[in-house]
Design an enzyme around this catalytic site. Structure first.
Site, PDB file in Angstrom:
ATOM      1  N   ARG A   1      -1.581  -7.176 -20.866  1.00 30.59           N
ATOM      2  CA  ARG A   1      -2.257  -6.721 -21.982  1.00 30.59           C
ATOM      3  C   ARG A   1      -1.464  -5.776 -23.027  1.00 30.59           C
ATOM      4  O   ARG A   1      -1.671  -5.626 -24.235  1.00 30.59           O
ATOM      5  CB  ARG A   1      -3.686  -6.080 -21.450  1.00 30.59           C
ATOM      6  CG  ARG A   1      -4.319  -6.800 -20.710  1.00 30.59           C
ATOM      7  CD  ARG A   1      -5.536  -6.123 -20.047  1.00 30.59           C
ATOM      8  NE  ARG A   1      -6.450  -5.385 -21.167  1.00 30.59           N
ATOM      9  CZ  ARG A   1      -7.246  -5.834 -21.564  1.00 30.59           C
ATOM     10  NH1 ARG A   1      -7.735  -7.014 -21.717  1.00 30.59           N
ATOM     11  NH2 ARG A   1      -7.761  -5.156 -22.421  1.00 30.59           N
TER      12      ARG A   1
ATOM     13  N   ASP B   1      -7.437   0.960 -25.832  1.00 28.19           N
ATOM     14  CA  ASP B   1      -8.141   0.817 -24.724  1.00 28.19           C
ATOM     15  C   ASP B   1      -8.270   2.088 -23.888  1.00 28.19           C
ATOM     16  O   ASP B   1      -7.587   3.081 -23.896  1.00 28.19           O
ATOM     17  CB  ASP B   1      -7.495  -0.181 -23.589  1.00 28.19           C
ATOM     18  CG  ASP B   1      -7.742  -1.596 -23.875  1.00 28.19           C
ATOM     19  OD1 ASP B   1      -8.763  -1.708 -24.436  1.00 28.19           O
ATOM     20  OD2 ASP B   1      -7.030  -2.514 -23.372  1.00 28.19           O
TER      21      ASP B   1
ATOM     22  N   PRO C   1       0.851  -1.165  -0.120  1.00 22.85           N
ATOM     23  CA  PRO C   1       0.000  -0.011   0.109  1.00 22.85           C
ATOM     24  C   PRO C   1       0.870   1.272  -0.043  1.00 22.85           C
ATOM     25  O   PRO C   1       0.449   2.129  -0.303  1.00 22.85           O
ATOM     26  CB  PRO C   1      -0.915   0.004   1.258  1.00 22.85           C
ATOM     27  CG  PRO C   1      -0.638  -1.486   1.800  1.00 22.85           C
ATOM     28  CD  PRO C   1       0.719  -2.051   1.238  1.00 22.85           C
TER      29      PRO C   1
ATOM     30  N   GLU D   1       0.806  -8.791   8.784  1.00 22.22           N
ATOM     31  CA  GLU D   1       0.929  -7.066   9.186  1.00 22.22           C
ATOM     32  C   GLU D   1       1.876  -6.636   8.115  1.00 22.22           C
ATOM     33  O   GLU D   1       2.090  -5.359   8.031  1.00 22.22           O
ATOM     34  CB  GLU D   1       1.450  -6.887  10.423  1.00 22.22           C
ATOM     35  CG  GLU D   1       0.555  -7.616  11.662  1.00 22.22           C
ATOM     36  CD  GLU D   1      -0.959  -7.692  11.473  1.00 22.22           C
ATOM     37  OE1 GLU D   1      -1.618  -6.810  11.054  1.00 22.22           O
ATOM     38  OE2 GLU D   1      -1.369  -8.826  11.509  1.00 22.22           O
TER      39      GLU D   1
HETATM   40  C1  JA5 Z   1      -1.926  -5.422   1.342  1.00 25.96           C
HETATM   41  C2  JA5 Z   1       0.285  -7.976   4.373  1.00 25.96           C
HETATM   42  O1  JA5 Z   1      -2.615  -1.618  -3.280  1.00 25.96           O
HETATM   43  C3  JA5 Z   1      -3.460  -2.493  -2.329  1.00 25.96           C
HETATM   44  C4  JA5 Z   1      -2.459  -3.351  -1.644  1.00 25.96           C
HETATM   45  C5  JA5 Z   1      -2.893  -3.928  -0.243  1.00 25.96           C
HETATM   46  C6  JA5 Z   1      -1.966  -4.755   0.244  1.00 25.96           C
HETATM   47  C7  JA5 Z   1      -0.788  -4.724  -0.596  1.00 25.96           C
HETATM   48  S1  JA5 Z   1      -0.936  -3.894  -1.965  1.00 25.96           S
HETATM   49  N1  JA5 Z   1       0.257  -5.804   0.185  1.00 25.96           N
HETATM   50  C8  JA5 Z   1      -0.562  -6.172   1.063  1.00 25.96           C
HETATM   51  C9  JA5 Z   1       0.149  -7.006   2.031  1.00 25.96           C
HETATM   52  O2  JA5 Z   1      -0.307  -7.294   3.380  1.00 25.96           O
HETATM   53  O3  JA5 Z   1       1.506  -7.461   2.015  1.00 25.96           O
END
Ligand code: JA5
Length: 234
Positions: free
Chosen positions: A153, A168, A88, A115
């Site tokens: 794609r 697209d 994230p 986590e």
């Molecule tokens: C959760 C342990 O872009 C949305 C994302 C959510 C998320 C990502 S990428 N990686 C993880 C994770 O959670 O490694």
């Protein structure tokens, strides 16, 4: 293009890769995807991949050693692939980034769980962190699949028509307009007359206007971007 995935859940990749466009791309030899169980790179009788966080706080964090070992083993086998950590905190995936990644010969996707992943993976191993959007997920596997689909794609030959990916909607910088198929009337809801007119120029003009109207209404940010010189539309 070759894509290796490092994950605690390699089984999550079989379904999506075994259907439709991704299956055909793999069968045509345009795309190779291999999912690897991170536990195979973990040492010791118990092959531990996660530990509690230093400083406390609960939950578990993925250890760096199996991830470094996995990436290093894949690079020894296949050359200096670009390692991408799904997170994230990453750069947001869009069509520009997907196209840029499609030019790479080899990607190594690192999927976190629990986590998250020890910070040293992002700081000293991954070349790039990529996010698919601002929401919480249980791990990086679904984002990795989204990335694989979006990148595939853009590989030459994956879409039948060589111009398909450049036509697209997001490549044009706009949302797609509405589409209709048979029947002409469904529960009293009819198809716009122009689409039945056989006047191809009128159809094209209508589609462009609808795409613009919808984009102005729902995604004014995209209209501003599209009107920036060199970013599509004109
Ligand atoms: C959760 C342990 O872009 C949305 C994302 C959510 C998320 C990502 S990428 N990686 C993880 C994770 O959670 O490694």
């Amino acid at each position: 293009m070759r894509i290796d995935v490092l994950t605690l859940f390699p089984g999550m990749f079989s379904g999506p890769l075994d259907h439709s466009i991704l299956l055909k791309a793999r069968e045509a030899g345009l795309l190779t995807v291999a999912a690897h169980d991170l536990r195979e790179y973990a040492e010791g009788r118990h092959r531990v991949t996660d530990e509690p966080p230093f400083g406390g706080g609960g939950g578990m964090v993925m250890k760096p050693e199996p991830i470094f070992a996995g990436v290093e083993a894949l690079r020894e086998k296949f050359g200096q692939g670009k390692a991408v950590l799904l997170s994230p905190q990453g750069e947001m995936l869009d069509s520009v980034l997907a196209r840029r990644l499609s030019a790479e010969e080899h990607l190594i996707l690192i999927c976190g769980r629990y986590e998250g992943v020890d910070q040293r993976v992002a700081d000293h191993l991954a070349d790039l962190e990529v996010s698919i959007g601002d929401y919480v997920l249980s791990g990086g596997e679904l984002p990795a699949l989204v990335l694989i689909d979006a990148v595939a794609r853009f590989l030459p030959g994956v879409l039948g028509d060589p111009l398909a990916s450049s036509r697209d909607s997001f490549e044009e910088g706009l949302l797609e307009g509405p589409q209709y198929t048979r029947p002409r009337s469904f529960r009293g809801h009819t198809v716009p007359e122009v689409l039945l007119s056989g006047d191809h120029a009128a159809v094209e003009k209508w589609r462009r206007e609808e795409a613009l109207r919808r984009t102005r209404e729902r995604r004014p940010d995209l209209v501003r971007k599209a009107l920036t010189p060199g970013k599509g539309v004109e």
